[in-house]
Scaffold this motif. Structure first.
Motif, mmCIF file in Angstrom:
data_model
loop_
_atom_site.group_PDB
_atom_site.id
_atom_site.type_symbol
_atom_site.label_atom_id
_atom_site.label_comp_id
_atom_site.label_asym_id
_atom_site.label_seq_id
_atom_site.Cartn_x
_atom_site.Cartn_y
_atom_site.Cartn_z
ATOM 1 N N ARG A 85 4.979 36.098 32.408
ATOM 2 C CA ARG A 85 6.162 36.909 32.179
ATOM 3 C C ARG A 85 6.186 37.468 30.750
ATOM 4 O O ARG A 85 6.720 38.569 30.513
ATOM 5 C CB ARG A 85 7.424 36.090 32.440
ATOM 6 N N VAL A 88 4.122 40.574 30.890
ATOM 7 C CA VAL A 88 4.884 41.643 31.532
ATOM 8 C C VAL A 88 5.871 42.254 30.540
ATOM 9 O O VAL A 88 6.006 43.487 30.449
ATOM 10 C CB VAL A 88 5.626 41.111 32.779
ATOM 11 N N VAL A 92 6.098 46.228 29.178
ATOM 12 C CA VAL A 92 7.308 47.045 29.249
ATOM 13 C C VAL A 92 7.681 47.581 27.864
ATOM 14 O O VAL A 92 8.046 48.757 27.710
ATOM 15 C CB VAL A 92 8.478 46.230 29.850
ATOM 16 N N LEU A 211 3.932 50.803 32.827
ATOM 17 C CA LEU A 211 4.966 50.266 33.712
ATOM 18 C C LEU A 211 4.378 49.856 35.055
ATOM 19 O O LEU A 211 4.751 48.817 35.625
ATOM 20 C CB LEU A 211 6.074 51.300 33.915
ATOM 21 N N ALA A 212 3.439 50.654 35.569
ATOM 22 C CA ALA A 212 2.787 50.291 36.830
ATOM 23 C C ALA A 212 1.977 49.007 36.667
ATOM 24 O O ALA A 212 1.985 48.139 37.552
ATOM 25 C CB ALA A 212 1.875 51.438 37.289
ATOM 26 N N ALA A 214 2.594 46.648 34.506
ATOM 27 C CA ALA A 214 3.553 45.550 34.373
ATOM 28 C C ALA A 214 3.998 45.051 35.739
ATOM 29 O O ALA A 214 4.121 43.841 35.966
ATOM 30 C CB ALA A 214 4.761 46.006 33.560
ATOM 31 N N LEU A 215 4.229 45.971 36.653
ATOM 32 C CA LEU A 215 4.635 45.592 38.005
ATOM 33 C C LEU A 215 3.526 44.821 38.714
ATOM 34 O O LEU A 215 3.773 43.768 39.324
ATOM 35 C CB LEU A 215 5.008 46.841 38.801
ATOM 36 N N LEU A 216 2.303 45.320 38.613
ATOM 37 C CA LEU A 216 1.179 44.644 39.258
ATOM 38 C C LEU A 216 0.947 43.255 38.661
ATOM 39 O O LEU A 216 0.684 42.285 39.383
ATOM 40 C CB LEU A 216 -0.090 45.494 39.120
ATOM 41 N N ALA A 218 3.162 41.373 37.217
ATOM 42 C CA ALA A 218 4.263 40.489 37.587
ATOM 43 C C ALA A 218 4.054 39.894 38.979
ATOM 44 O O ALA A 218 4.469 38.758 39.260
ATOM 45 C CB ALA A 218 5.585 41.251 37.534
ATOM 46 N N LEU A 219 3.398 40.656 39.861
ATOM 47 C CA LEU A 219 3.188 40.204 41.229
ATOM 48 C C LEU A 219 1.892 39.410 41.401
ATOM 49 O O LEU A 219 1.679 38.798 42.454
ATOM 50 C CB LEU A 219 3.157 41.409 42.177
#
Length: 426
Positions: A85, A88, A92, A211-212, A214-216, A218-219
């Motif tokens: 986290r 991430v 961001v 941002l993309a 960061a999303l990947l 995070a998952l």
């Protein structure tokens, strides 16, 4: 107070760490790309705002100054959020810094510097988390090799960035100060506004990509990482008792400063009539050779240092850098240009090697040591500023003696570490 995230232990077998290392290499690539774009921004903004070399080096001063100011709070944040986290959050924040380039293009040089600081703050958060994480994903005996390998993808980002930035940001022809001064005031303002706006599209695209990512991230499912059992009992005083860590901190400071300083001045250096006389856009392509040499050398170094003492490899590369820079300052034409570009190959293994050597056998103090080393990246703010002072006073070519002096200290550290390692008392 802890300076960074504590030492890590990774649960599970080392055979399952490949997935985590792959994801981390993507992060290394992205911050390499963002960092190296400064080499294109500096001559561009210098031209747009008619800056001196010292003023132009405020780009690196703000960018790398963030490493010094943000490392401590970044370490505390990662300790609170965890490695994944925390990474991430870093992505961001970096995306926000890139997005700020859009209003900065309309607001002036000061806003650019603020956007760069925010961008660098996000990258610092990634650095503090990722470097010790990589060293923990496997056998400690091969930490230098493993970190060198992941840093190779950082070098891939730094290699791509100047050519890409030159294509998207630098125009084919730049008005000189005399040419710009001959224009009416309204045309001068229009020219500056047009050139400043060249950065808006590329940095908005980078913000979206971050941002993309960061999303990947995070998952993604990464190996469980836990703090070292003794991390809470190790403080700054424990870390400072290790002489090789103290030398390593100075080494990271001068190395990052030298590497960044050379890259920052390359475009202007190659634009000198007695060197190559290249336009900014043409010179940007050659800057990719400088960073590309580091990429190639890291892949080679990852294999070589499994058999050769890291200290010896480091001392050899640093000595070669000194010789190449002196050649570049004392000659002209292609010899001077290619000598300086070849320093990139010598840089290849320096950062990961110094980092892992400095953390060698720190035990519970590894977290504090990592934080100090990350703070030392502030050398990228100070050394270019110093070279800018010399460049304004004695010329661009002579100013490269500043990074040459930095490499001399790295030679000393490499020789010193090799001797201590041989005696079994680093």
């Amino acid at each position: 107070m802890s300076f960074t995230a504590p030492p890590v232990q990774v649960a599970g077998s080392t055979a399952r760490h490949g997935h985590a290392l792959f994801i981390l290499t993507v992060l290394f690539f992205m911050w390499g790309l963002l960092t190296s774009l400064n080499d294109v921004l500096i001559p561009h903004l210098k031209s747009v705002y008619s800056l001196s070399y010292v003023q132009a080096m405020l780009v690196q001063f703000c960018f790398f100054g963030a490493y010094f100011l943000v490392s401590i709070p970044a370490g505390a944040l990662i300790k609170r959020l965890g490695y994944q986290r925390g990474a991430v959050a870093g992505l961001v924040i970096a995306a926000a810094g890139c997005a700020l380039f859009y209003p900065a293009a309309e607001g002036g040089y000061g806003l650019f510097l603020g956007a760069l600081f925010v961008l660098a703050a996000g990258i610092t958060l990634l650095q503090v988390a990722a470097n010790p994480y990589v060293t923990a994903l496997g056998d400690p005996a091969t930490a230098s090799s493993r970190l060198t390998l992941t840093q190779a993808f950082n070098a891939l980002g730094t290699t791509v960035a100047p050519a890409l930035g030159g294509l998207l940001i630098l125009p084919g022809a730049v008005l000189s100060l005399d040419e710009l001064a001959r224009l009416p005031e309204a045309e001068q303002l229009a020219y500056r506004a047009k050139e400043a706006a060249m950065v808006q599209g590329p940095y908005l695209a980078l913000a979206a990509a971050l941002l993309a990512l960061a999303l990947l991230f995070a998952l993604a499912r990464l190996p469980r990482v836990a703090a070292h059992a003794d991390a809470g009992r190790a403080g700054l005083r424990d870390a400072l008792r290790h002489r090789h860590l103290l030398l390593g901190v100075v080494c990271i400071f001068v190395y990052v400063g030298a590497e960044v300083s050379i890259g920052s001045f390359l475009i202007n250096f190659m634009g000198e009539g007695h060197i190559a006389g290249l336009s900014h856009a043409e010179a940007a392509l050659y800057v990719s050779y400088y960073w590309g040499g580091a990429m190639v050398g890291r892949f080679i170094g990852a294999a070589v240092m499994r058999y050769v003492s890291p200290g010896r490899v480091l001392a050899f590369n640093a000595a070669a850098s000194v010789l190449l820079i002196v050649t570049a300052t004392q000659t002209q034409g292609p010899l001077a240009m290619w000598s300086l570009l070849a320093v990139g190959l010598c840089n290849s293994i320096m950062f990961p090697t110094i980092f892992s050597m400095a953390l060698h056998k720190l035990g519970p103090a590894t977290g504090q040591g990592s934080g100090l080393l990350c703070m030392a990246i502030a050398g990228g703010a100070i050394v270019p500023f110093g070279q800018g002072l010399v460049a304004d006073w004695a010329g661009v070519q002579t100013s490269f003696l500043v990074p040459a002096a930095c490499y001399l200290f790295i030679v000393y550290f490499g020789v010193k570490y090799a001797r201590l390692h041989r005696d079994g008392n680093p």
